[in-house]
Write a protein that holds these residues in place. Structure first.
Motif, PDB file in Angstrom:
ATOM      1  N   ALA A  44     -35.888 -66.748   4.283  1.00  0.00           N
ATOM      2  CA  ALA A  44     -35.939 -66.003   3.384  1.00  0.00           C
ATOM      3  C   ALA A  44     -36.528 -64.278   4.243  1.00  0.00           C
ATOM      4  N   ALA A  45     -36.819 -64.824   4.882  1.00  0.00           N
ATOM      5  CA  ALA A  45     -37.511 -63.391   6.127  1.00  0.00           C
ATOM      6  C   ALA A  45     -36.119 -62.910   6.765  1.00  0.00           C
ATOM      7  N   VAL A  46     -36.427 -64.137   7.790  1.00  0.00           N
ATOM      8  CA  VAL A  46     -34.734 -64.235   9.047  1.00  0.00           C
ATOM      9  C   VAL A  46     -33.657 -63.610   8.305  1.00  0.00           C
ATOM     10  N   ALA A  47     -33.416 -64.145   6.759  1.00  0.00           N
ATOM     11  CA  ALA A  47     -32.073 -63.883   6.165  1.00  0.00           C
ATOM     12  C   ALA A  47     -31.857 -62.074   6.137  1.00  0.00           C
ATOM     13  N   VAL A  48     -33.609 -61.183   5.952  1.00  0.00           N
ATOM     14  CA  VAL A  48     -33.484 -60.691   4.682  1.00  0.00           C
ATOM     15  C   VAL A  48     -33.450 -59.195   6.080  1.00  0.00           C
ATOM     16  N   LEU A  49     -34.112 -60.358   8.009  1.00  0.00           N
ATOM     17  CA  LEU A  49     -33.885 -59.196   8.575  1.00  0.00           C
ATOM     18  C   LEU A  49     -32.597 -59.104   9.214  1.00  0.00           C
ATOM     19  N   VAL A  50     -31.811 -60.804   9.830  1.00  0.00           N
ATOM     20  CA  VAL A  50     -30.918 -60.518  10.183  1.00  0.00           C
ATOM     21  C   VAL A  50     -30.078 -59.423   9.284  1.00  0.00           C
ATOM     22  N   THR A  51     -30.109 -58.824   8.090  1.00  0.00           N
ATOM     23  CA  THR A  51     -28.859 -58.476   7.111  1.00  0.00           C
ATOM     24  C   THR A  51     -29.016 -57.090   7.091  1.00  0.00           C
ATOM     25  N   LEU A  52     -30.648 -56.440   8.161  1.00  0.00           N
ATOM     26  CA  LEU A  52     -30.527 -55.185   7.510  1.00  0.00           C
ATOM     27  C   LEU A  52     -30.320 -53.991   9.110  1.00  0.00           C
ATOM     28  N   GLY A  53     -30.616 -55.949   9.568  1.00  0.00           N
ATOM     29  CA  GLY A  53     -30.030 -54.765  11.123  1.00  0.00           C
ATOM     30  C   GLY A  53     -28.749 -55.225  11.426  1.00  0.00           C
ATOM     31  N   VAL A  54     -27.701 -56.144  10.562  1.00  0.00           N
ATOM     32  CA  VAL A  54     -26.448 -55.842  10.886  1.00  0.00           C
ATOM     33  C   VAL A  54     -25.431 -54.218  10.228  1.00  0.00           C
ATOM     34  N   HIS A  55     -26.885 -54.002   8.921  1.00  0.00           N
ATOM     35  CA  HIS A  55     -25.951 -53.068   8.521  1.00  0.00           C
ATOM     36  C   HIS A  55     -26.502 -51.851   9.224  1.00  0.00           C
ATOM     37  N   LEU A  56     -27.465 -51.205   9.381  1.00  0.00           N
ATOM     38  CA  LEU A  56     -28.016 -50.603  10.248  1.00  0.00           C
ATOM     39  C   LEU A  56     -28.483 -50.515  12.031  1.00  0.00           C
ATOM     40  N   MET A  88     -23.435 -60.315  12.159  1.00  0.00           N
ATOM     41  CA  MET A  88     -22.264 -60.255  12.002  1.00  0.00           C
ATOM     42  C   MET A  88     -21.769 -62.173  11.495  1.00  0.00           C
ATOM     43  N   MET A  89     -22.125 -62.733  12.333  1.00  0.00           N
ATOM     44  CA  MET A  89     -21.172 -63.971  12.146  1.00  0.00           C
ATOM     45  C   MET A  89     -22.711 -65.035  11.473  1.00  0.00           C
ATOM     46  N   TRP A  90     -23.714 -64.723  11.644  1.00  0.00           N
ATOM     47  CA  TRP A  90     -24.538 -65.215  10.621  1.00  0.00           C
ATOM     48  C   TRP A  90     -24.499 -65.415   9.034  1.00  0.00           C
ATOM     49  N   VAL A  91     -24.379 -63.657   8.901  1.00  0.00           N
ATOM     50  CA  VAL A  91     -24.697 -62.814   7.165  1.00  0.00           C
ATOM     51  C   VAL A  91     -22.901 -63.148   6.903  1.00  0.00           C
ATOM     52  N   LEU A  92     -22.037 -63.394   7.771  1.00  0.00           N
ATOM     53  CA  LEU A  92     -21.006 -63.747   7.089  1.00  0.00           C
ATOM     54  C   LEU A  92     -20.664 -65.621   6.765  1.00  0.00           C
ATOM     55  N   TYR A  93     -21.305 -66.244   7.671  1.00  0.00           N
ATOM     56  CA  TYR A  93     -21.608 -67.830   7.724  1.00  0.00           C
ATOM     57  C   TYR A  93     -22.616 -68.307   6.206  1.00  0.00           C
ATOM     58  N   GLY A  94     -23.710 -67.514   5.577  1.00  0.00           N
ATOM     59  CA  GLY A  94     -24.958 -67.596   4.649  1.00  0.00           C
ATOM     60  C   GLY A  94     -23.879 -66.498   3.199  1.00  0.00           C
ATOM     61  N   HIS A  95     -23.034 -65.509   3.772  1.00  0.00           N
ATOM     62  CA  HIS A  95     -22.267 -65.328   2.551  1.00  0.00           C
ATOM     63  C   HIS A  95     -21.324 -65.965   1.614  1.00  0.00           C
ATOM     64  N   GLN A 227      -9.514 -70.399  -0.542  1.00  0.00           N
ATOM     65  CA  GLN A 227     -10.678 -69.936  -1.371  1.00  0.00           C
ATOM     66  C   GLN A 227     -11.947 -69.452  -0.109  1.00  0.00           C
ATOM     67  N   TRP A 228     -11.582 -70.083   1.239  1.00  0.00           N
ATOM     68  CA  TRP A 228     -12.379 -70.170   2.296  1.00  0.00           C
ATOM     69  C   TRP A 228     -12.295 -68.392   2.591  1.00  0.00           C
ATOM     70  N   ILE A 229     -10.468 -68.576   2.849  1.00  0.00           N
ATOM     71  CA  ILE A 229     -10.279 -67.232   3.139  1.00  0.00           C
ATOM     72  C   ILE A 229     -10.412 -65.831   2.585  1.00  0.00           C
ATOM     73  N   MET A 230     -10.463 -66.194   1.566  1.00  0.00           N
ATOM     74  CA  MET A 230     -10.674 -64.823   0.523  1.00  0.00           C
ATOM     75  C   MET A 230     -12.390 -64.760   0.510  1.00  0.00           C
ATOM     76  N   ALA A 231     -13.777 -65.871   0.746  1.00  0.00           N
ATOM     77  CA  ALA A 231     -14.451 -66.040   0.845  1.00  0.00           C
ATOM     78  C   ALA A 231     -15.164 -65.773   1.938  1.00  0.00           C
ATOM     79  N   VAL A 232     -14.397 -65.385   3.170  1.00  0.00           N
ATOM     80  CA  VAL A 232     -15.025 -64.916   4.281  1.00  0.00           C
ATOM     81  C   VAL A 232     -14.371 -63.459   3.843  1.00  0.00           C
ATOM     82  N   GLY A 233     -12.883 -63.282   3.128  1.00  0.00           N
ATOM     83  CA  GLY A 233     -12.860 -61.747   3.321  1.00  0.00           C
ATOM     84  C   GLY A 233     -13.956 -61.308   2.517  1.00  0.00           C
ATOM     85  N   LEU A 234     -13.611 -61.376   1.812  1.00  0.00           N
ATOM     86  CA  LEU A 234     -14.607 -60.139   0.716  1.00  0.00           C
ATOM     87  C   LEU A 234     -15.988 -60.504   1.779  1.00  0.00           C
ATOM     88  N   ALA A 235     -16.980 -61.540   2.065  1.00  0.00           N
ATOM     89  CA  ALA A 235     -17.832 -61.280   3.376  1.00  0.00           C
ATOM     90  C   ALA A 235     -18.218 -60.003   4.268  1.00  0.00           C
TER      91      ALA A 235
END
Length: 344
Positions: A44-56, A88-95, A227-235
């Motif tokens: 969870a800590a790694v997920a938070v750091l990577v997500t904040l890094g991608v956004h900021l 971005m690749m890591w976060v997209l995979y998770g989402h 479904q896969w295309i829609m999931a990746v597109g939403l992420a």
């Protein structure tokens, strides 16, 4: 239309909402991916750091990119782009994993509802203990025994003979009823075997979302692929929207550009300096005249020479062009003249 003063607060609010949603998705995926508690916390800590890094990161890297020049700017752009793409690749995979899991859970719930309804309506009441073959063999034996008893005459034990005949008749009736139940059970089983493919098709249809199945039919691709295309597109939309909102929300430094020198403001003093940059003499002011190109060039050259000697201007085409407000050709000629003067 939104007032300009409200642009940054609105962008900040949307950025916080998008980042909060993305953090919840990333933490949920990381938490359910491993069973051990401390691994869940670290994930969870790694997920938070990577997500904040991608956004900021796109917003934070604007300052060094704008302030840097040449190779420094290119290095910042390349490094930041590589880091952002990997995150971005890591976060997209998770989402995308979360979205596909939600769709699978919803489909399984719809399948369970259809399956339970089918089992309630089509349940077979019992399983027969004897087959029709066994019942037929028993019936044959009883009929033969009944025929043998019918040939006997009633002389001494009439009551016993009548009781045996009645018992045989009752057993034949019971076998007849059991044979009827077995035939009914076989008919129900045959009906279920014939209905099984239809029910499986109903469960498969219930597993897929109705709108998704319709769109997949239109575009002629499998539902799972859509479904896969829609999931990746939403992420991608969520991450890109959050990054853009942070770029708009965080203040960005404005590059300092010197005010251009106009013909009305150019009143320069021709000063002579020695090798130690000490003032030797001062010549009366020369006012810029637009009568000829030579006088304009001389005035600009004199102004640039004075600014270079005082340390206010670097001897580059871009700096001279911004400082004097002239074209690239004139700035290049002035730079060449100043460089020759410095080398001499």
């Amino acid at each position: 239309m939104v007032h300009p003063r409200l642009h940054r607060p609105a962008a900040l609010g949307m950025a916080l909402a998008a980042t909060g949603t993305a953090l919840c998705l990333s933490v949920s995926v990381a938490w359910h991916r491993v069973p051990v508690l401390w691994e869940q916390v670290l994930g969870a800590a790694v997920a938070v750091l990577v997500t904040l890094g991608v956004h900021l990161l796109p917003a934070l890297v604007q300052t060094p990119i704008r302030m840097g020049r040449g190779a420094v700017r290119a290095a910042w752009c390349l490094g930041a782009s590589l880091l952002w793409l990997m995150g971005m690749m890591w976060v997209l995979y998770g989402h995308a994993t979360f979205m596909l899991g939600v769709q699978a859970n919803a489909g399984q719930a719809r399948m369970d509802a259809v399956s339970s309804l089918f089992e309630t309506q089509e349940h077979i009441p019992f399983l027969p203990t004897h087959s029709l073959t066994v019942i037929a063999q028993e019936t044959t034996k009883l009929v033969a025994e009944q025929g043998r008893l019918a040939t006997l005459s009633c002389e001494t034990r009439c009551a016993s003979l009548q009781a045996k005949r009645a018992t045989l008749a009752a057993r034949l009736d019971a076998l007849s009823v059991e044979a009827s139940e077995v035939r009914r059970w076989q008919a129900e089983r045959d009906h279920q075997e014939q209905a099984a493919p239809r029910e499986q098709a109903r469960r498969d249809a219930a597993r897929d979302d109705a709108v998704m199945a319709t769109v997949a039919t239109w575009v002629r691709i499998p539902v799972a692929t859509l479904q896969w295309i829609m999931a990746v597109g939403l992420a991608v939309f969520l991450e890109g929207f959050a990054s853009l909102c942070w770029v708009l929300a965080l203040p960005q430094p404005e590059p300092h550009v010197p005010d251009p020198v106009t013909s009305e403001q150019l009143a320069v003093t021709d000063e002579a300096y020695d090798d130690n940059h000490m003032l030797l003499k001062e010549v009366p002011d020369v006012t810029v005249r637009n009568s000829s190109a030579d006088s304009s060039y001389e005035v600009r050259l004199r102004c640039a020479r004075q600014a270079v000697r005082s340390g206010q201007l670097k001897c580059t085409v871009r700096a001279v062009r911004h400082y004097l407000g002239c074209g690239s050709d004139a700035a290049s000629a002035i730079c060449k003249t100043l460089i020759r003067e410095q080398e001499a």
